[in-house]
Design an enzyme around this catalytic site. Structure first.
Site, PDB file in Angstrom:
ATOM      1  N   ARG A 106      32.792  22.556  27.109  1.00  0.00           N
ATOM      2  CA  ARG A 106      31.550  21.924  27.229  1.00  0.00           C
ATOM      3  C   ARG A 106      31.667  20.622  28.459  1.00  0.00           C
ATOM      4  NH1 ARG A 106      27.242  21.391  23.550  1.00  0.00           N
ATOM      5  NH2 ARG A 106      28.460  22.471  22.114  1.00  0.00           N
ATOM      6  N   TYR A 209      38.839  31.096  20.639  1.00  0.00           N
ATOM      7  CA  TYR A 209      38.993  31.530  22.010  1.00  0.00           C
ATOM      8  C   TYR A 209      39.451  30.523  22.859  1.00  0.00           C
ATOM      9  CZ  TYR A 209      34.354  29.263  22.220  1.00  0.00           C
ATOM     10  OH  TYR A 209      33.277  28.451  21.932  1.00  0.00           O
ATOM     11  N   ASP A 287      17.696  22.122  21.738  1.00  0.00           N
ATOM     12  CA  ASP A 287      17.737  21.883  20.279  1.00  0.00           C
ATOM     13  C   ASP A 287      16.618  20.753  19.945  1.00  0.00           C
ATOM     14  OD1 ASP A 287      19.822  23.135  19.858  1.00  0.00           O
ATOM     15  OD2 ASP A 287      21.354  21.464  19.823  1.00  0.00           O
TER      16      ASP A 287
END
Length: 402
Positions: A106, A209, A287
């Site tokens: 991120r 992952y 969001d």
């Protein structure tokens, strides 16, 4: 609508806010991003950028800059049972050729978007916490320092706790889903497979992952519990508690959890998709408009899509009102459908009754054996969407990985 010198204030320097800032600035707008933090950074965590999100990064000219940060391109998604045996393998390389499913840190995505915004002339103003936004012909922003700022357009890109969302949508309260998520990033050992693995157990699951060229591993674990008090994902968690929660999972999961030294946890709340995405001189993205549970890995991609479509809708509208209306019309249905799909996935991963779990896993195995391509293509409506329609606002911006 002519965006040249349109004065835009974006509240929040997250994925949607920074992407929108660059998209608007490249179209001629004068953009300022207000961020409450002292620096633009993200906590250590991974996310997935599927082909629909990659298309937006390409359209913004930031695709090569992102690739320079060495995201891992997932070749497959492997769904496994509590013991670690594979239930279903979605072979992306074979059945979705040419589509990039990137596993990204991120912080790397935020850095690329921030540098892209600066390169487009966006002003980033830190330590500017916004206390209130008032819609109007010249909407007003009040900061924590008492400053009053005005712009032609104010965008709420400040996430779950947006200051603008409740102004446009009063009374829309979230509900606790009885799910708590744990998140950790740890150093990778060996040479990891370029795939996303999801381990499904009774009332729990784990997604993991690799990141940054396989040097790190992202881990998200979700448990069902009736007890939680607040949202937010910066609450410190106890690694020993995490290990105990998943102690009945297979050896590969237990080995992975044994390496966790620091972990954060947060309660998952279901928020309704906003009924109103815009008001006079104001709009919501990401969001702030449509918080989603993490069970379709689409939060970042939805924010990127919003950013592109909002900038395009304003540029193609006859005036601001028509552009904002077109934006909501273009985005609300798709966002609602993806949010609903993510909510449905929660129970699919957590089947607890043994007969139901065996039947569900058998259905997945049969689908993978007899119609593997169809199992991958069932998500084409998400991944093959390209809101840019192949357009580019700027040539690819090269960046050197740090």
């Amino acid at each position: 609508m002519d965006l040249n010198q349109l004065k835009v204030a974006v509240v929040g320097a997250g994925i949607g806010g920074l992407a929108l800032a660059r998209a608007l600035a490249l179209r001629g707008a004068s953009v300022t991003v207000l961020e409450q933090a002292p620096e633009i950074r993200e906590v250590g965590a991974g996310l997935q950028v599927s082909p629909n999100g990659v298309a937006v990064m390409r359209g913004l000219g930031l695709d090569q800059a992102l690739l320079a940060r060495r995201p891992v391109e997932a070749r497959a998604v492997s769904l496994r049972d509590v013991g670690g045996d594979e239930v279903l393998r979605l072979d992306l390389a074979r059945h979705a050729p040419g589509q990039s499913h990137l596993c990204v840190h991120r912080a790397d995505l935020i850095d690329v978007l921030a540098e892209g915004a600066r390169a487009a002339g966006v002003r980033l103003r830190l330590l500017h916490k916004v206390d209130a936004v008032t819609p109007g012909p010249r909407p007003e922003i009040v900061t924590c320092r008492g400053a009053r700022l005005r712009a032609d357009l104010v965008i709420g890109a400040d996430g779950l706790h947006s200051r603008l969302r409740p102004v446009l949508n009063p009374g829309a309260a979230p509900t606790f889903t009885r799910h708590v998520a744990w998140r950790a990033v740890l150093p990778e050992t060996g040479t990891p497979a370029a795939e996303v693995r999801l381990y499904m157990g009774p009332k729990r699951h784990i997604v993991t992952y690799p990141l940054r060229g396989g040097t790190l591993r992202n881990l998200v674990a979700v448990e069902e519990t009736p007890v939680w008090t607040e949202e937010g994902w910066s609450h410190a968690g106890d690694p020993e508690r995490l290990r105990a929660l998943f102690s009945d999972f297979g050896l590969d999961v237990r080995d992975l959890l044994a390496r966790v030294e620091t972990v954060h946890r947060w309660g998952l709340f279901r928020h309704p998709v906003a009924r109103r995405w815009h008001g006079e001189g104001t709009a919501l993205v990401g969001d702030a408009a449509h918080p989603t549970l993490p069970f379709m890995a689409q939060g970042a991609c939805l924010a990127l899509e919003d950013a592109w479509v909002l900038a395009e809708s304003l540029a193609e509208g006859t005036d601001m009102a028509s552009g904002l209306s077109a934006y909501q019309q273009a985005r609300q249905g798709r966002a609602s459908r993806i949010v609903a799909a993510a909510s449905r996935n929660a129970w699919k991963y957590h089947l607890s009754l043994p007969p139901l779990r065996r039947a569900g896993h058998m259905a997945l195995r049969l689908g993978g054996r007899f119609a593997p391509g169809a199992m991958v293509r069932q998500f084409d409506w998400i991944y093959r969407e390209d809101v840019t329609r192949g357009a580019r606002l700027a040539p690819s911006l090269p960046m050197v990985a740090e």
